[in-house]
Scaffold this motif. Structure first.
Motif, short mmCIF file in Angstrom:
data_model
loop_
_atom_site.label_atom_id
_atom_site.label_comp_id
_atom_site.label_asym_id
_atom_site.label_seq_id
_atom_site.Cartn_x
_atom_site.Cartn_y
_atom_site.Cartn_z
N SER A 1 0.84 -1.20 0.00
CA SER A 1 0.00 0.00 0.00
C SER A 1 0.88 1.26 0.00
O SER A 1 2.02 1.23 0.45
N TYR A 2 0.33 2.34 -0.49
CA TYR A 2 1.08 3.59 -0.48
C TYR A 2 1.13 4.21 0.91
O TYR A 2 2.02 5.01 1.21
N HIS A 3 0.19 3.82 1.79
CA HIS A 3 0.33 4.22 3.20
C HIS A 3 1.63 3.65 3.77
O HIS A 3 2.40 4.36 4.41
N THR A 4 1.84 2.34 3.53
CA THR A 4 3.06 1.69 4.03
C THR A 4 4.30 2.34 3.42
O THR A 4 5.26 2.66 4.11
N TYR A 5 4.25 2.54 2.12
CA TYR A 5 5.38 3.16 1.41
C TYR A 5 5.72 4.53 2.01
O TYR A 5 6.87 4.84 2.29
N MET A 6 4.70 5.36 2.21
CA MET A 6 4.94 6.73 2.69
C MET A 6 5.42 6.74 4.14
O MET A 6 6.31 7.51 4.49
N ASP A 7 4.81 5.87 4.97
CA ASP A 7 5.26 5.80 6.38
C ASP A 7 6.72 5.40 6.43
O ASP A 7 7.52 5.99 7.13
N ARG A 8 7.05 4.38 5.64
CA ARG A 8 8.40 3.82 5.67
C ARG A 8 9.43 4.79 5.10
O ARG A 8 10.50 4.96 5.67
N ASN A 9 9.11 5.39 3.97
CA ASN A 9 10.14 6.17 3.27
C ASN A 9 10.19 7.64 3.65
O ASN A 9 11.20 8.30 3.41
N PHE A 10 9.10 8.14 4.21
CA PHE A 10 9.08 9.59 4.41
C PHE A 10 8.48 10.04 5.74
O PHE A 10 9.15 10.67 6.54
N PHE A 11 7.22 9.68 5.99
CA PHE A 11 6.54 10.25 7.16
C PHE A 11 7.27 9.93 8.47
O PHE A 11 7.46 10.80 9.31
N SER A 12 7.70 8.67 8.62
CA SER A 12 8.35 8.27 9.89
C SER A 12 9.73 8.90 10.06
O SER A 12 10.29 8.88 11.14
N LYS A 13 10.26 9.47 8.97
CA LYS A 13 11.63 9.99 9.05
C LYS A 13 11.68 11.52 9.09
O LYS A 13 12.77 12.09 9.02
N THR A 14 10.51 12.16 9.10
CA THR A 14 10.51 13.62 9.11
C THR A 14 9.59 14.11 10.23
O THR A 14 8.93 13.32 10.91
N ASP A 15 9.54 15.44 10.38
CA ASP A 15 8.72 16.01 11.45
C ASP A 15 7.31 16.36 10.96
O ASP A 15 6.61 17.16 11.57
N ILE A 16 6.90 15.74 9.86
CA ILE A 16 5.55 16.01 9.35
C ILE A 16 4.51 15.59 10.39
O ILE A 16 4.68 14.59 11.09
N VAL A 17 3.44 16.36 10.50
CA VAL A 17 2.38 16.04 11.47
C VAL A 17 1.41 15.09 10.77
O VAL A 17 0.88 15.42 9.70
N SER A 18 1.16 13.93 11.38
CA SER A 18 0.41 12.90 10.63
C SER A 18 -0.98 13.37 10.20
O SER A 18 -1.45 12.98 9.13
N GLU A 19 -1.63 14.23 10.99
CA GLU A 19 -2.97 14.70 10.59
C GLU A 19 -2.91 15.55 9.31
O GLU A 19 -3.93 15.75 8.66
#
Ligand code: GLP
Length: 251
Positions: A87-105
């Motif tokens: 899924s692209y949720h998994t892709y984005m969490d793994r490659n980008f969201f979990s590694k930056t200070d982006i606010v998940s909401e």
């Protein structure tokens, strides 16, 4: 880097993928430096893995933060749990969201398993509009010229919608789901008009397997729904970043 301009689109050709990625990330950092609240359109696919890696590793050093920014992914598969390997949720969490200070909401991706897919697509489009529209949209390109999951034949006037994936897209994206796993045949994607409404667009393509999609995109005078990427000729602020193999037909 070599600059060209064809069919009203700016093109930058790089000797290596790391140079291309550094340039693309630099353009994103520039946008966020000018406007920390920028609305960013994000893409997935193998092409973007080194890009996210560069961004996640370098953004603090570049003096920017994602804390106030808002993101919208182009697309997501339908009919799979969001935690699926492909899924692209998994892709984005793994490659980008979990590694930056982006606010998940603030980080939006269409739901992969909504009760009402058409309603989800309409809501997603509405959310983009309510956020003030996309300031900068990053795009990859499929071997058949698709952008987002807008497959050949999609109307240039399309908004976020449910779509059936073409056989070639299913085949080329299958490895992401792992051996023996079922690959979804449907997706939600921003429409071509949604993409064209972005204020600035960067399209990235690397490798020889993209050279024929790039050649079709830049065929003189060609603007056809059978090659979705040709719709970009309707936009005034597109930059196409290519490595040499992808740019083969243009050099
Ligand atoms: C998927 C995505 C597209 C992306 C394309 C290219 O189909 N929905 O947005 O542009 O893949 O992927 P890759 O970079 O892996 O070639």
């Amino acid at each position: 880097m070599r600059r060209l301009e064809l069919e009203g689109l700016k093109i930058e050709v790089f000797d290596t993928v790391p140079e291309l990625v550094a340039r693309a990330a630099g353009r994103l950092f520039d946008v966020l430096r000018t406007d920390p609240e920028a609305v960013i359109g994000l893409a997935t696919g193998n092409t973007f893995i080194p890009f996210y890696d560069f961004v996640a590793t370098g953004y603090r050093r570049a003096g920017i933060s994602f804390e106030q920014s808002v993101t919208f992914n182009l697309d997501e598969y339908l009919g799979i749990p969001r935690e699926s390997e492909g899924s692209y949720h998994t892709y984005m969490d793994r490659n980008f969201f979990s590694k930056t200070d982006i606010v998940s909401e603030n980080a939006h991706i269409p739901d992969s398993n909504p009760a009402d897919p058409e309603g989800e697509a309409e809501n997603y489009e509405r959310l983009i509009t309510r956020s003030g529209g996309i300031d900068v949209q990053f795009l990859g390109i499929g071997r058949n010229g698709h952008i987002g999951f807008n497959e050949p034949g999609t109307s240039f006037d399309s908004r976020t919608h449910v779509t059936d994936l073409s056989a070639s897209t299913i085949e080329s994206n299958a490895p992401l789901f792992g051996k023996g796993k079922i690959v979804p045949h449907r997706a939600i994607t921003m429409g071509i008009r949604t993409i064209l409404d972005s204020r600035k667009i960067f399209l990235i393509a690397c490798g020889e397997e993209k050279s024929s999609a790039i050649a079709s995109t830049f065929t003189e005078g060609r603007m056809t729904e059978s090659v979705p990427s040709t719709a970009l000729k309707l936009h005034r602020n597109v930059t196409v970043l290519l490595d040499k193999p992808a740019a083969k037909s243009l050099l």
